[in-house]
Structures are given as C-alpha cells and as structure tokens.
Design a protein around this motif. Sequence first.
Motif, short mmCIF file in Angstrom:
data_model
loop_
_atom_site.label_atom_id
_atom_site.label_comp_id
_atom_site.label_asym_id
_atom_site.label_seq_id
_atom_site.Cartn_x
_atom_site.Cartn_y
_atom_site.Cartn_z
N MET A 59 75.35 23.13 88.61
CA MET A 59 75.14 22.14 87.54
C MET A 59 76.05 20.94 87.75
N VAL A 63 73.87 17.77 88.33
CA VAL A 63 73.77 17.00 87.09
C VAL A 63 74.88 15.95 87.02
N LEU A 76 72.06 26.27 75.94
CA LEU A 76 71.59 27.47 76.63
C LEU A 76 72.03 28.71 75.86
N VAL A 82 63.96 24.68 77.53
CA VAL A 82 64.25 23.79 78.65
C VAL A 82 63.98 22.34 78.25
N ILE A 85 66.71 20.82 76.08
CA ILE A 85 67.95 20.53 76.80
C ILE A 85 67.78 19.29 77.67
N VAL A 86 66.65 19.23 78.39
CA VAL A 86 66.42 18.08 79.28
C VAL A 86 66.25 16.81 78.45
N LYS B 5 65.88 30.36 84.47
CA LYS B 5 65.87 29.35 83.41
C LYS B 5 67.02 28.37 83.60
N THR B 6 68.21 28.91 83.96
CA THR B 6 69.36 28.03 84.18
C THR B 6 69.02 26.98 85.25
N TRP B 7 68.36 27.42 86.32
CA TRP B 7 68.08 26.46 87.41
C TRP B 7 66.96 25.50 87.06
N VAL B 8 66.00 25.93 86.25
CA VAL B 8 64.98 24.99 85.77
C VAL B 8 65.66 23.92 84.92
N VAL B 9 66.60 24.35 84.07
CA VAL B 9 67.36 23.40 83.25
C VAL B 9 68.13 22.43 84.14
N ILE B 10 68.79 22.98 85.19
CA ILE B 10 69.60 22.12 86.07
C ILE B 10 68.72 21.09 86.76
#
Lengths: 241, 110
Positions: A59, A63, A76, A82, A85-86, B5-10
């Motif tokens: 991240m 990011v 999270l 998702v 958050i995005v 899910k964490t990586w989709v978010v990233i």
Amino acid sequence: MGNKENMQKHASVGFSQANPVLRGAKRSLPVLLGFMPVGMAYGLLAQQLGLGLWDTAGMSLFVFAGASQLMALSMLHGGASVAAIVGATFVINFRHVLMAASLSPMLRVWSKWHCALLGGMLTDESFAIHSVCFAEGDTDPAAAISLNCVIYVAWTAAGCAGYMLGTLIERPEAWGINFALPAMFIGLLMSMLDTRGRPALIAALCGGAVSVALVLAGAESWATLLGALAGASAGYAKGEA
Amino acid sequence: MSVSKTWVVIIGMTLATLLPRVIPLLLLPGRRMPRGIERWLSLVAPAIMAALLAPELLLVRDTLEGPAFSLFNLNILAAVPTFWVAWKTKSLFGAVATGIAASALLRLAL
C-alpha cells in the motif's frame, strides 16, 4: 525583506549544494523528520489491524499517500466496500490536482517524463518544498526528482519499520513525535508566507478556518480540498499582490 | 479481511491517487495561462498548508474516532514556540526540532 534573511532561507532548503541530486536529497531531511512518524504510525496500525507485511508495504509503495492510507486501514477494519474506500481516496487526494496545477507554470521547459515523475511522486511535503524552490528559481528536474525519490523510499521504509516495531513503542506521543507533522506544516507555511505576502496570509487563514469547519461538520475527507479552494479564492479576492 | 480485497483496494487507490497527481502535469506545462489564474494558483500552496495544519492543531482526533474539539490542548501550546522559531529562523529543520522538543517537554511538565 533583507539580504540576510534571503541567505538564511536559501541555506534552509540546501540551495548552496552544487550537485542537484545531493541538493534535492539534502532538502528532504527536515521533511523526513516530519512524516516518518506518520509512516511508522501507519505501519503500526496496519500490523494491529491484521494486515500482512506485504500488504502494508504494497500500500505504501503503490498508493504513497499518508492520509488516504490511514483512512483506508480504518475503513477496511470497519468493513467498508472497495468502492467507498477508493472514492474517499479520490476525494482526499484531489487536492493534488491543485498542487500539480500550481507547479505547472514553472515547468515550461521540462520534458513530459520529468513532469510525470514529479507528479507521480507528489506529496504534500514535496509539493511544499518544490513550491518554495521553484519560486526561488531552482527548477532543476534532477534536484526535484531526487527529493521525491528520497521521500518515496523513506515513506515505505517507515511503514515497514512501524509494522515490525509492532507494539514495541507503546506511547509514541511521550517522545513528542506526534507533533512532528504539524510542526513541519508550520515550518513550510511560514516560508510561503514570507515570500508571498498579504494575499498568502489571507489564503492561509481562510483555508485553515474552512478546513476546521468541515472537519467539525463531519466532512473530513473534503476538508483539505475545499479549504484550499476557499483559501486561494479569498486570498485572490482580498489581497493585491 | 481477505488478502484479495486488500489488493483490490490498493489497486483502486493507486489509480485514485496517481491520476490527480500526473494528469495536470502532463497537460498544463507549456500552456499559457491568464495571469489571474497563475496568481490564484500561487495562493493554493499556503491555503493547502493551512488546511492541513489547522485541524491537526485545533481538533485532537484519534485515527479511528471522530473529532473532539478542545482548546488549550498540548498541540496549540507546542505550536506557539514552533511558529516563533519558524518565523524567526525560516528553518524547516529548526521548526520541526522545536515542535518535537516542545511537545515532549509539555507532556513531561503537565
């Protein structure tokens, strides 16, 4: 402003160093002090919320945005979607459009590649330094990109260090490091007020007031962006350069 | 939370942070902007710094909790010498070092 003060200001951002790569790296030192604690706090929180080391480092690497990363962790954790958050990340980071746009008039002679590298690694901190240095006439791409690279590596390293320290540091505030970030913003703001005069002071006062009001109203993700728009407009309308 | 899910978010966050950073710098340099817009843009920097700083100073907040307003908190007290040193010396390093020292000392004293 007197000559003496100008010399001090140049010295404070490492203007004297002839090698542009070293000059940029040197300029990053005070801001490292400001944001490394934030990077470590991010790593610590990620570890406590059960992320893996690779997720945590990934991240930071991809990011590369402090406020958004901390917000993403708590979202999270709270089970947000998702898309939510995005979307929140986009709102928080939209201020970078303003930063990039405000640097662009000084980059007429830069190549597209240099511009992309400068923008891709743009942060609040590097923007502030670039803004001061470009205004002082140092627009060397090597110095600017070198500064960006040091900040990028240090940010990721701080996240990993925080993750691995885990619970070793129980009360970071006892060491005063939680004040490093506001202190850094104070230092950056003061060097901008010094060179940009009364309109800048009005812009800062109004930007700060709008931002605080929005946080109090619960619109935290909009605070910086709208504060910046309102502040710059107020300074433009009220002050004559 | 699942790893995927964490990586989709990233990946989504990467796009959401990269595009606002890069697109203006690919489109704007080299274009002639009206002087008024350039003057407005030069005021964006101090406005953003203050918009980032003011809530940090005035509203003490936990990362996971909502904002809590408190005047005369340690941040405001520590900000006084920090502002002074930053203004007098114009040294970023001096400001950060003063802020850290003031915050630590105040916490010891109070």
